[in-house]
Design an enzyme around this catalytic site. Structure first.
Site, PDB file in Angstrom:
ATOM      1  N   PHE A 127      55.425-102.952   3.617  1.00 42.02           N
ATOM      2  CA  PHE A 127      54.547-103.917   2.936  1.00 42.02           C
ATOM      3  C   PHE A 127      53.640-103.138   1.991  1.00 42.02           C
ATOM      4  O   PHE A 127      52.961-102.202   2.399  1.00 42.02           O
ATOM      5  CB  PHE A 127      53.699-104.704   3.944  1.00 42.02           C
ATOM      6  CG  PHE A 127      52.846-105.753   3.265  1.00 42.02           C
ATOM      7  CD1 PHE A 127      53.337-107.038   3.068  1.00 42.02           C
ATOM      8  CD2 PHE A 127      51.573-105.452   2.799  1.00 42.02           C
ATOM      9  CE1 PHE A 127      52.565-108.007   2.413  1.00 42.02           C
ATOM     10  CE2 PHE A 127      50.797-106.409   2.147  1.00 42.02           C
ATOM     11  CZ  PHE A 127      51.302-107.690   1.958  1.00 42.02           C
ATOM     12  N   ASP A 212      51.710 -94.757   0.805  1.00 42.66           N
ATOM     13  CA  ASP A 212      50.800 -95.900   0.784  1.00 42.66           C
ATOM     14  C   ASP A 212      49.937 -95.855   2.041  1.00 42.66           C
ATOM     15  O   ASP A 212      50.390 -96.183   3.144  1.00 42.66           O
ATOM     16  CB  ASP A 212      51.612 -97.203   0.710  1.00 42.66           C
ATOM     17  CG  ASP A 212      50.711 -98.431   0.602  1.00 42.66           C
ATOM     18  OD1 ASP A 212      49.488 -98.292   0.791  1.00 42.66           O
ATOM     19  OD2 ASP A 212      51.242 -99.522   0.345  1.00 42.66           O
ATOM     20  N   LYS A 241      41.459-101.158   1.381  1.00 45.77           N
ATOM     21  CA  LYS A 241      40.913-101.696   2.637  1.00 45.77           C
ATOM     22  C   LYS A 241      39.562-101.098   3.013  1.00 45.77           C
ATOM     23  O   LYS A 241      38.539-101.521   2.516  1.00 45.77           O
ATOM     24  CB  LYS A 241      41.952-101.502   3.738  1.00 45.77           C
ATOM     25  CG  LYS A 241      43.191-102.408   3.507  1.00 45.77           C
ATOM     26  CD  LYS A 241      43.836-102.827   4.779  1.00 45.77           C
ATOM     27  CE  LYS A 241      45.188-103.484   4.602  1.00 45.77           C
ATOM     28  NZ  LYS A 241      45.110-104.921   4.375  1.00 45.77           N
TER      29      LYS A 241
HETATM   30  C1  LIG Z   1      50.173-100.620   3.317  1.00 45.16           C
HETATM   31  C2  LIG Z   1      49.589-101.687   2.455  1.00 45.16           C
HETATM   32  N1  LIG Z   1      49.699-101.593   1.121  1.00 45.16           N
HETATM   33  C3  LIG Z   1      49.171-102.518   0.296  1.00 45.16           C
HETATM   34  C4  LIG Z   1      48.520-103.630   0.802  1.00 45.16           C
HETATM   35  C5  LIG Z   1      47.946-104.663  -0.141  1.00 45.16           C
HETATM   36  O1  LIG Z   1      46.568-104.618  -0.111  1.00 45.16           O
HETATM   37  P1  LIG Z   1      45.694-105.858  -0.667  1.00 45.16           P
HETATM   38  O2  LIG Z   1      45.897-107.001   0.254  1.00 45.16           O
HETATM   39  O3  LIG Z   1      44.288-105.309  -0.678  1.00 45.16           O
HETATM   40  O4  LIG Z   1      46.182-106.139  -2.050  1.00 45.16           O
HETATM   41  C6  LIG Z   1      48.393-103.775   2.186  1.00 45.16           C
HETATM   42  C7  LIG Z   1      47.713-104.962   2.754  1.00 45.16           C
HETATM   43  O5  LIG Z   1      47.837-105.315   3.896  1.00 45.16           O
HETATM   44  C8  LIG Z   1      48.944-102.789   3.029  1.00 45.16           C
HETATM   45  O6  LIG Z   1      48.848-102.880   4.365  1.00 45.16           O
END
Ligand SMILES: Cc1ncc(COP(=O)(O)O)c(C=O)c1O
Length: 382
Positions: A127, A212, A241
């Site tokens: 994700f 990520d 986050k």
């Molecule tokens: C690993 C990862 N990357 C990207 C995102 C996307 O972040 P946002 O919801 O702040 O756009 C998330 C959100 O849960 C995530 O867990």
């Protein structure tokens, strides 16, 4: 008026309506108290309204709330310096934005524009966000399908499968994008060999490695950055986050080599805004001074042991690293989440059958014990 009545209904909403938070405690409008073990999908590593973050935002708001990214601010200079002082040593450049998706978008754009190649290899169950580029790297079909066609050039390979990754990466690959622990996908931890192999595969093909760490970063997994456990140096690393203690922020860290090779233009109006930067500097100081990753490691390993020892036939598997814990059930997670909430504990799902715990790293021993006890009860009854 209940905001849920007018909010565009494009993702699930849960009761109750919260009005206050402090540390790992949330209060709803009826005055009911909850132990927050979801921390807003991992935003709240410092808990709610950490005094250092509140103080930093308040002082910054009196001084300068916004100046666009074209100009420097003292708040941005302080934050980028502080972030790079704790980041993996090979990452010397920062691009600031406002969310995890934006941090990922920037990483994908930098990778394509730096390599001149189109292909991006991502992992099944991965994700990376909901904007079109980040969504193209995201695996879940129900998240993707209504919005197709997505960005071309993305392929997905099974996570932790080195051979499949090797086969997918070639001379047309701009980047491989991976999470060290797949969060939304149900808390799956990379094997000890996987990330080093991904590094070697990328190097052999001249592709970039994007890690990520939007969810795993800032102490969550028992290290400041999860990647430290694998001893791998990514070309790009994304954060968001909890980076600014609850204030929206995104950061894409890159090597100088990626910056040198990058040809193009990218920007974000609110990226690097002084409020988020002030909150970010304060948040990093709290995490680093308190070595909060050590607390994540201690509380997390204790809970993993306890949960693995539960005699609950409803549980298929317990996985995790630090305070990022997934309990995969044989049935649906929703009824257990509801039972927990009725008992005053907020947890979140990770797919339909996984209960995910991402408590604030500052949760007290008593609160954590209460949450695990409540979970044990719900699982034994489930
Ligand atoms: C690993 C990862 N990357 C990207 C995102 C996307 O972040 P946002 O919801 O702040 O756009 C998330 C959100 O849960 C995530 O867990």
């Amino acid at each position: 008026m209940d905001a849920r009545a007018v909010e565009f209904a494009c993702s699930p909403r849960r009761a109750p309506t919260f009005v206050r938070g402090l540390g790992a405690t949330l209060w709803d409008e009826g005055g009911n108290e909850y132990v927050d073990c979801g921390a807003s999908f991992g935003v709240g590593n410092l808990g709610h309204c950490h005094p250092a973050v509140v103080e930093a935002i308040t002082a910054q708001a009196r001084q300068l709330i916004h100046v666009g990214p074209t100009f420097g601010t003292d708040a941005k200079a302080a934050f980028t310096g502080r972030l790079l002082s704790v980041a993996p040593r090979n990452l010397r450049r920062v691009f600031l934005s406002n969310s995890g998706s934006e941090a990922v978008e920037a990483a994908l754009k930098f990778a394509r524009a730096a390599t001149g190649r189109p292909k991006v290899v991502a992992a099944m169950r991965g994700f990376h966000g909901r904007t079109m580029g980040a969504l193209s790297a995201t695996w879940r079909r129900d998240f993707r399908e209504p919005f197709e066609p997505l960005v071309p050039g993305f392929v997905h390979v099974p996570y932790n499968d080195i051979d499949a990754l090797r086969k997918a990466v070639g001379g047309d690959t701009a980047a491989v994008i991976l999470e060290a622990v797949q969060g939304e996908g149900g808390v799956h931890v990379a094997s000890p060999e996987y990330l080093p192999a991904a590094r070697e595969i990328c190097d052999a093909a001249g592709a970039l490695l994007i890690l990520d760490e939007v969810q795993t970063g800032m102490g969550r997994t028992g290290r400041l950055f999860a990647v430290e456990r694998w001893g791998v140096e990514p070309d790009l690393l994304t954060l968001a986050k909890s980076l600014a203690g609850g204030v929206p922020i995104g950061a894409t860290l890159a090597t100088e080599a990626v910056e040198r090779a990058f040809k193009g233009s990218h920007n974000s109006t609110f990226g690097g805004n002084p409020l988020a930067c002030a909150a970010g500097s304060a948040a990093i100081d709290v995490v680093v001074r308190g070595k909060l990753w050590e607390r994540a490691e201690t509380l997390g390993s204790r809970a993993l042991e306890e949960l693995r020892g539960l005699e609950a036939p409803a549980v298929r598997e317990v996985r995790g690293l630090g305070l990022m814990i997934g309990i995969e059930l044989r049935g649906k997670a929703a009824p257990v989440l509801e039972a927990l909430q009725e008992d005053g504990v907020i947890a979140i799902g990770g797919g339909s059958s996984v209960i995910r715990l991402l408590p604030p790293l500052v949760i007290t021993d008593a609160q954590w014990a209460r949450a695990i006890e409540s979970l044990g009860r719900a699982l034994r009854n489930g």
